[in-house]
Each structure stands twice: as C-alpha cells, then as structure tokens.
Motif scaffolding. Structure first.
Motif, PDB file in Angstrom:
ATOM      1  N   LEU A 150      17.381  24.202 -67.002  1.00  0.00           N
ATOM      2  CA  LEU A 150      18.494  24.693 -66.183  1.00  0.00           C
ATOM      3  C   LEU A 150      19.616  23.662 -66.060  1.00  0.00           C
ATOM      4  CD1 LEU A 150      16.428  26.393 -63.333  1.00  0.00           C
ATOM      5  CD2 LEU A 150      18.022  27.559 -64.900  1.00  0.00           C
ATOM      6  N   GLY A 151      19.424  22.493 -66.655  1.00  0.00           N
ATOM      7  CA  GLY A 151      20.436  21.443 -66.608  1.00  0.00           C
ATOM      8  C   GLY A 151      20.436  20.673 -65.301  1.00  0.00           C
ATOM      9  N   LEU A 152      19.306  20.666 -64.610  1.00  0.00           N
ATOM     10  CA  LEU A 152      19.217  20.007 -63.308  1.00  0.00           C
ATOM     11  C   LEU A 152      18.535  18.651 -63.431  1.00  0.00           C
ATOM     12  CD1 LEU A 152      17.954  23.075 -61.242  1.00  0.00           C
ATOM     13  CD2 LEU A 152      20.313  22.224 -61.411  1.00  0.00           C
ATOM     14  N   ASP A 153      19.040  17.686 -62.693  1.00  0.00           N
ATOM     15  CA  ASP A 153      18.411  16.384 -62.589  1.00  0.00           C
ATOM     16  C   ASP A 153      17.639  16.381 -61.270  1.00  0.00           C
ATOM     17  OD1 ASP A 153      17.657  13.759 -62.890  1.00  0.00           O
ATOM     18  OD2 ASP A 153      19.598  12.948 -62.236  1.00  0.00           O
ATOM     19  N   ALA A 154      16.453  16.971 -61.293  1.00  0.00           N
ATOM     20  CA  ALA A 154      15.671  17.184 -60.083  1.00  0.00           C
ATOM     21  C   ALA A 154      14.678  16.055 -59.865  1.00  0.00           C
ATOM     22  CB  ALA A 154      14.923  18.515 -60.183  1.00  0.00           C
ATOM     23  N   SER A 155      14.553  15.643 -58.623  1.00  0.00           N
ATOM     24  CA  SER A 155      13.516  14.675 -58.288  1.00  0.00           C
ATOM     25  C   SER A 155      12.262  15.445 -57.888  1.00  0.00           C
ATOM     26  CB  SER A 155      13.979  13.749 -57.164  1.00  0.00           C
ATOM     27  OG  SER A 155      14.338  14.497 -56.017  1.00  0.00           O
ATOM     28  N   ALA A 156      11.107  14.901 -58.231  1.00  0.00           N
ATOM     29  CA  ALA A 156       9.835  15.547 -57.900  1.00  0.00           C
ATOM     30  C   ALA A 156       9.587  15.439 -56.401  1.00  0.00           C
ATOM     31  CB  ALA A 156       8.693  14.896 -58.673  1.00  0.00           C
ATOM     32  N   GLU A 157       9.198  16.556 -55.800  1.00  0.00           N
ATOM     33  CA  GLU A 157       8.908  16.601 -54.371  1.00  0.00           C
ATOM     34  C   GLU A 157       7.431  16.953 -54.178  1.00  0.00           C
ATOM     35  OE1 GLU A 157       8.436  16.236 -50.877  1.00  0.00           O
ATOM     36  OE2 GLU A 157      10.569  15.922 -51.330  1.00  0.00           O
ATOM     37  N   PRO A 158       6.600  15.976 -53.826  1.00  0.00           N
ATOM     38  CA  PRO A 158       5.155  16.219 -53.695  1.00  0.00           C
ATOM     39  C   PRO A 158       4.800  17.327 -52.701  1.00  0.00           C
ATOM     40  CG  PRO A 158       5.619  13.862 -53.658  1.00  0.00           C
ATOM     41  CD  PRO A 158       6.938  14.570 -53.598  1.00  0.00           C
ATOM     42  N   ASP A 159       5.572  17.489 -51.632  1.00  0.00           N
ATOM     43  CA  ASP A 159       5.281  18.534 -50.653  1.00  0.00           C
ATOM     44  C   ASP A 159       5.462  19.936 -51.222  1.00  0.00           C
ATOM     45  OD1 ASP A 159       4.523  16.825 -48.639  1.00  0.00           O
ATOM     46  OD2 ASP A 159       6.498  16.781 -47.690  1.00  0.00           O
ATOM     47  N   LEU A 160       6.113  20.052 -52.370  1.00  0.00           N
ATOM     48  CA  LEU A 160       6.327  21.355 -53.005  1.00  0.00           C
ATOM     49  C   LEU A 160       5.376  21.593 -54.170  1.00  0.00           C
ATOM     50  CD1 LEU A 160      10.233  21.532 -52.907  1.00  0.00           C
ATOM     51  CD2 LEU A 160       8.567  22.512 -51.300  1.00  0.00           C
ATOM     52  N   ALA A 161       4.343  20.785 -54.257  1.00  0.00           N
ATOM     53  CA  ALA A 161       3.338  20.985 -55.311  1.00  0.00           C
ATOM     54  C   ALA A 161       2.673  22.341 -55.128  1.00  0.00           C
ATOM     55  CB  ALA A 161       2.295  19.877 -55.258  1.00  0.00           C
ATOM     56  N   GLY A 162       2.202  22.903 -56.232  1.00  0.00           N
ATOM     57  CA  GLY A 162       1.479  24.164 -56.172  1.00  0.00           C
ATOM     58  C   GLY A 162       0.138  23.994 -55.481  1.00  0.00           C
ATOM     59  N   LEU A 190      23.852  28.798 -61.468  1.00  0.00           N
ATOM     60  CA  LEU A 190      23.223  28.253 -60.263  1.00  0.00           C
ATOM     61  C   LEU A 190      24.274  27.703 -59.306  1.00  0.00           C
ATOM     62  CD1 LEU A 190      20.211  26.399 -61.884  1.00  0.00           C
ATOM     63  CD2 LEU A 190      20.122  28.433 -60.428  1.00  0.00           C
ATOM     64  N   PRO A 191      24.022  27.817 -58.012  1.00  0.00           N
ATOM     65  CA  PRO A 191      24.976  27.285 -57.036  1.00  0.00           C
ATOM     66  C   PRO A 191      24.944  25.761 -57.016  1.00  0.00           C
ATOM     67  CG  PRO A 191      23.006  28.065 -55.927  1.00  0.00           C
ATOM     68  CD  PRO A 191      22.855  28.436 -57.382  1.00  0.00           C
ATOM     69  N   ALA A 192      26.059  25.174 -56.631  1.00  0.00           N
ATOM     70  CA  ALA A 192      26.101  23.722 -56.462  1.00  0.00           C
ATOM     71  C   ALA A 192      25.202  23.349 -55.292  1.00  0.00           C
ATOM     72  CB  ALA A 192      27.531  23.273 -56.193  1.00  0.00           C
ATOM     73  N   ALA A 193      24.583  22.187 -55.368  1.00  0.00           N
ATOM     74  CA  ALA A 193      23.650  21.776 -54.323  1.00  0.00           C
ATOM     75  C   ALA A 193      23.832  20.310 -53.971  1.00  0.00           C
ATOM     76  CB  ALA A 193      22.215  22.022 -54.787  1.00  0.00           C
ATOM     77  N   VAL A 194      23.547  19.990 -52.729  1.00  0.00           N
ATOM     78  CA  VAL A 194      23.578  18.612 -52.253  1.00  0.00           C
ATOM     79  C   VAL A 194      22.322  17.885 -52.712  1.00  0.00           C
ATOM     80  CG1 VAL A 194      23.593  17.170 -50.166  1.00  0.00           C
ATOM     81  CG2 VAL A 194      24.966  19.254 -50.251  1.00  0.00           C
ATOM     82  N   ARG A 195      21.181  18.616 -52.676  1.00  0.00           N
ATOM     83  CA  ARG A 195      19.900  18.056 -53.080  1.00  0.00           C
ATOM     84  C   ARG A 195      19.274  18.957 -54.131  1.00  0.00           C
ATOM     85  NH1 ARG A 195      20.881  17.829 -48.134  1.00  0.00           N
ATOM     86  NH2 ARG A 195      19.943  19.803 -47.527  1.00  0.00           N
ATOM     87  N   VAL A 196      18.653  18.343 -55.149  1.00  0.00           N
ATOM     88  CA  VAL A 196      17.956  19.099 -56.192  1.00  0.00           C
ATOM     89  C   VAL A 196      16.562  18.500 -56.338  1.00  0.00           C
ATOM     90  CG1 VAL A 196      17.974  19.861 -58.590  1.00  0.00           C
ATOM     91  CG2 VAL A 196      20.140  19.564 -57.384  1.00  0.00           C
ATOM     92  N   VAL A 197      15.551  19.341 -56.111  1.00  0.00           N
ATOM     93  CA  VAL A 197      14.167  18.884 -56.174  1.00  0.00           C
ATOM     94  C   VAL A 197      13.348  19.869 -56.996  1.00  0.00           C
ATOM     95  CG1 VAL A 197      14.278  17.641 -53.975  1.00  0.00           C
ATOM     96  CG2 VAL A 197      13.565  20.046 -54.004  1.00  0.00           C
ATOM     97  N   ALA A 198      12.140  19.469 -57.342  1.00  0.00           N
ATOM     98  CA  ALA A 198      11.235  20.347 -58.087  1.00  0.00           C
ATOM     99  C   ALA A 198       9.800  20.046 -57.703  1.00  0.00           C
ATOM    100  CB  ALA A 198      11.411  20.147 -59.599  1.00  0.00           C
ATOM    101  N   SER A 199       8.959  21.060 -57.809  1.00  0.00           N
ATOM    102  CA  SER A 199       7.522  20.833 -57.730  1.00  0.00           C
ATOM    103  C   SER A 199       7.168  19.847 -58.836  1.00  0.00           C
ATOM    104  CB  SER A 199       6.755  22.140 -57.941  1.00  0.00           C
ATOM    105  OG  SER A 199       6.998  23.068 -56.914  1.00  0.00           O
TER     106      SER A 199
END
Length: 196
Positions: free
Chosen positions: A63-75, A42-51
């Motif tokens: 994937l080894g990511l420390d992602a914050s939940a992003e409500p706007d990306l909910a299914g 995976l590419p390096a990123a400034v921001r990491v988010v998830a549904s």
C-alpha cells in the motif's frame, strides 16, 4: 478533539484462503497488486502502524505505507493450533474447538483467548482516543472484529459473527468519550472514490 482510526485488513494469503490459522505466509501476488492499486486512495494519517505479522507488514508495504509494527495489534495467538485448519483441529480436538468457539474466555489451544485479545486491542484503542488526527493501521481480521465488538458494546460472543474481507477498511471516530463505526468498505483503486 476528534480521533480517527482506519483499520485495513491484509491482502489474501494462502492461509486465509484455506481457513488456516496464520502460519506466517506471504500475501499472494494478486493481493499485492490489488493493494498497490489502492495505495493512492488511502487517507493521510498522522500515525501509521501494522500488526507485526508477515501478511500485515507486506500489505502495508504494498500500500506504500511506512508502518511501524504495533505489538498490541498482533493477531490472536493460536498456540498449538497455529498453521492448522479449523477442520483439522476440529477433527482432532472437537470438544476443545466447541469450547473455544462458545466461550470467549477459553484458550483450549494454549494460546490467547478471544477475551484476552479484545482487552489488548481495547487498551490500544483507548490510547488512540487520547490523540488527535488519523491513525492508519493494517491489522489482522480478528483485530477488526475486536474493535467492532468494543465500539458497538456487543457481547464478546459476537466476535465470531463479524466477517472481515481482505483489503477492506473499517473506520472508527472518537469524540466525547465514545467511538462511532463505519464498516468495511473495499479499498478503492487510485481511480475510484477514496476512503474517508
């Protein structure tokens, strides 16, 4: 200033395998293993988010990511159809399903329409355009569909014509007030060519 957003679809779940509207189930062991194998690509990123769904959070973790939940990306909120298959709903409510599939503004299930989902995702994407650097987002397949429809300027009815396989990456780059699209390449294992 260029913004890049890499959207990664979640690993396979029993619901996805059975074409069941998300019911909060976990990713399968095989999908988690595939995600762990692809983590280094995976590419390096400034921001990491998830549904905020279980499958997206678990995929991000694998994937080894420390992602914050992003409500706007909910299914897509499927209302009373949540946890049921399309076949089950189609047998019980054929007119409602036909209306929902034909009209992006319909929410026959009492949840959210495709139009509402697209508007929500576009607001998030527009905010990302104002930033610089890469955002990595593990998101539901319907979020990827909404982004593709928006970037291509396609009608909302095209939403159902976009297939999003598990563990694929779709990238959009924003510059000069527009987005460009790079579609659904499979996540490479750490020994393969990385996603750009």
């Amino acid at each position: 200033m260029t913004s890049r957003v890499t959207l990664v679809s979640p690993a396979i779940t029993p619901s996805l395998r059975r074409a069941r509207f998300d019911d909060g189930d976990s990713i399968e062991a095989e999908g988690a293993a595939r995600a762990r194998a692809a983590a280094g690509a995976l590419p390096a990123a400034v921001r990491v988010v998830a549904s905020p769904s279980v499958r997206c959070r678990e995929t991000a973790s694998a994937l080894g990511l420390d992602a914050s939940a992003e409500p706007d990306l909910a299914g897509l909120d499927m209302g009373r159809w949540r946890g049921r298959t399309l076949d089950e709903v189609g047998a019980a409510e054929p007119e409602a399903v036909a209306r929902w599939l034909a009209d992006p503004g319909a929410a026959a299930h009492g949840g959210e329409s495709v139009r509402q989902l697209c508007a929500r995702v576009v607001r998030w994407l527009d905010a990302e355009r104002l930033g610089d650097g890469r955002t990595l987002a593990v998101v539901e397949p319907e979020v990827v569909r909404a982004v593709v429809v928006q970037v291509l300027g396609a009608p909302e009815a095209a939403f159902w014509r976009v297939d999003v396989p598990p563990l694929t990456a779709t990238e959009v780059t924003g510059r000069s007030g527009r987005w460009n699209l790079r579609l659904g390449h499979a996540l490479a294992s750490s020994g393969d060519v990385p996603v750009h």
